[in-house]
Write a protein that holds these residues in place. Structure first.
Motif, mmCIF file in Angstrom:
data_model
loop_
_atom_site.group_PDB
_atom_site.id
_atom_site.type_symbol
_atom_site.label_atom_id
_atom_site.label_comp_id
_atom_site.label_asym_id
_atom_site.label_seq_id
_atom_site.Cartn_x
_atom_site.Cartn_y
_atom_site.Cartn_z
ATOM 1 N N GLU A 33 28.101 125.255 -1.972
ATOM 2 C CA GLU A 33 27.435 126.271 -1.162
ATOM 3 C C GLU A 33 27.336 127.592 -1.923
ATOM 4 O O GLU A 33 28.243 127.947 -2.672
ATOM 5 N N GLY A 45 34.891 133.001 1.627
ATOM 6 C CA GLY A 45 35.491 131.832 0.995
ATOM 7 C C GLY A 45 36.611 131.224 1.809
ATOM 8 O O GLY A 45 37.312 130.335 1.328
ATOM 9 N N LEU A 97 36.683 128.395 -5.658
ATOM 10 C CA LEU A 97 35.469 129.199 -5.541
ATOM 11 C C LEU A 97 35.353 130.210 -6.667
ATOM 12 O O LEU A 97 36.333 130.531 -7.331
ATOM 13 N N GLN A 105 33.663 124.720 -5.102
ATOM 14 C CA GLN A 105 32.980 124.269 -3.893
ATOM 15 C C GLN A 105 31.991 125.322 -3.395
ATOM 16 O O GLN A 105 30.999 125.001 -2.767
ATOM 17 N N ARG A 106 32.303 126.580 -3.693
ATOM 18 C CA ARG A 106 31.477 127.644 -3.142
ATOM 19 C C ARG A 106 31.339 128.797 -4.140
ATOM 20 O O ARG A 106 32.304 129.124 -4.823
#
Lengths: 317, 317
Positions: B292, B127, B133, B256-257
């Motif tokens: 992602e 990360g 995240l 975001q992830r």
């Protein structure tokens, strides 16, 4: 000369403005039509004028105004102060912060309208003194905002807090968002009325049949009080869906308080009492301990108070 | 003399210690049995000694150690530095921070072990460089941790991030937490093996029948590669449940992830590729944009790196 802040809640039909003090009290307020057909320049030009008038009429010199916050319903680049896309006004890539700071000569901050409302309740409404809370706005849709450790959660692109799109039903009806079974399809005013009208179409016996086509959630709560089975079932479904979403949010965020606002919440304890029962049923014992479920207290001022609070909340004092 | 930090990952069977630099690199590490039967005094006494030995053996003078972070599996009062309840060691109300600071004469911070692991991955693992995240640890259970705007989300009583208890199935099997249909009942190693053994009991044809009673998720992924229908179906269910939980987290937190760790994640792309497909199916278009889904990179060092990071991450430099 005491410091003041202005909050603006810019909607598709109206812009609401409020002059707010350090404690979040609304000293003066005004509402004007948005007139979106005039485009960004026209709308922002009037916003600039109305804010100055608001201060003037309240006898507050402009230099006492330490900042303006603006809540908007759309996709925002918050750090950049840019409106990326305001669907209901058709705005794209409007550098609203720079434009307004130039005109007002005070710091300007922008925020998603649902987040601004959540921040308003957290700062000086039903969430006062609580650092971890989730607000739901049950209206035409289901909106929300999340405050964690006293800060709004925005996420990667500012889409956090879209609690109306938590899936609560397998194989449910289609939602505007492209998915199915979202909370919003069941627990919004629109969703509840849809469920009631389905029952009417299916020929179920209900006092609501007389209001077909013009049903409101108020009719539903009144009919439930009178013992109407269809109204009871629709409200049960909405409350159960909301409680499932809350149970899920509890394991993810462990909030101390849920604040329920929006038109549907006007039902007060008729909504909150069954909601607390359903939440107790669906949630884990340790995450629901000491958790409160309360009604919002700022009504449709929450957005402008929260927008002003973007500045004033951190002003100390 | 460069600054160093020590991270401790205290589990029910082993305590892992790592000496870490400003960038999160592990310079030296050690693992010792926890020996919980010795009680808090015995366990903490050895932890104190092992930490000093670790620095000494690495040639680092104790005064270069600027802080120690300890990750623990239990209910913690993090601001107060107190272990409220450590289930698997039977500890109650142990003022661990005060005890350790007294012994080491350096600042000590404590953190939930799953959060520490998430912080480790966020700081210098999968990360790195990402502010928003969510980490999943797919092991015996399903744990997790949430980082938002670079900060761990703790919630009101520190129970935030229990992503294994997101309900993903109506009327699913009972979970240890008292609810039903939790993600953990389907997507943990335990849950996947349970699903496979059910299929075997039902007499479904599968190569897995030969391993009955000693099945691992590795067997499942291998059998799937060979075209085994039961293995394919079990993995599909686990992946689908995980993707639903991720879709829900996306509307709530807009990360975001997603970082996937734990034993099950050793399957690598055999897990991640179908997971990305299922996530695309279940999530809203705008919240999944640029999101992602990646495997964890720190393995079982994530907890100790994150524990050290409680201090070192904010040390600047």
């Amino acid at each position: 000369m005491e410091s003041r802040w202005i909050g603006v809640d810019l909607g598709g039909t109206a812009m609401k403005l409020g002059l707010v003090d350090r404690e979040g009290r609304v000293i003066a307020e005004a509402e004007h039509p948005t007139l979106g057909e005039e485009g960004p320049d026209g709308v922002l030009g009037r916003m600039v004028r109305h804010a100055r008038e608001l201060a003037e009429e309240a006898g507050v010199p402009w230099k006492a105004v330490k900042g303006v916050g603006v809540g908007l319903p759309g996709f925002l680049d918050i750090p950049g102060g840019v409106v990326k896309h305001l669907t209901n006004l058709g705005w794209k890539d409007v550098p609203i912060r720079a434009l307004l700071e130039e005109a007002w000569q005070v710091p300007v901050m922008i925020e998603n309208d649902a987040n601004a409302a959540a921040l308003g309740e957290a700062w000086c409404g039903a969430g006062r003194g609580v650092d971890d809370l989730v607000c739901f706005t049950l209206g035409t849709g289901v909106g929300g905002g999340i405050v964690s450790s006293g800060q709004l959660i925005h996420g990667f692109k500012g889409f956090a807090g879209e609690v109306g799109h938590i899936r609560v039903q397998d194989g449910g009806v289609a939602c505007n968002c492209g998915q199915t079974g979202c909370l919003e399809t069941i627990a919004s005013a629109t969703g509840m009325v849809r469920l009631a009208e389905e029952a009417i179409r299916e020929g179920k016996e209900t006092v609501l049949a007389a209001k077909k086509g013009a049903l409101s959630t108020r009719d539903l709560f009144e009919a439930k009080e009178q013992g109407d089975a269809v109204a009871r079932e629709v409200i049960h479904q909405a409350v159960d869906a909301l409680a499932r979403a809350m149970a899920m949010l509890s394991v993810v965020l462990n909030p101390q308080r849920f604040v329920i606002g929006g038109g549907v919440s006007k039902a007060g304890e008729s909504l909150l009492t069954p909601l607390r029962e359903a939440y107790a049923r669906h949630s884990q014992a340790h995450v629901r301990e000491e958790v409160e479920i309360v009604g919002a207290t700022l009504g449709n001022r929450a957005g402008l108070v929260g927008a002003a609070g973007l500045h004033a909340r951190n002003a100390g004092g």
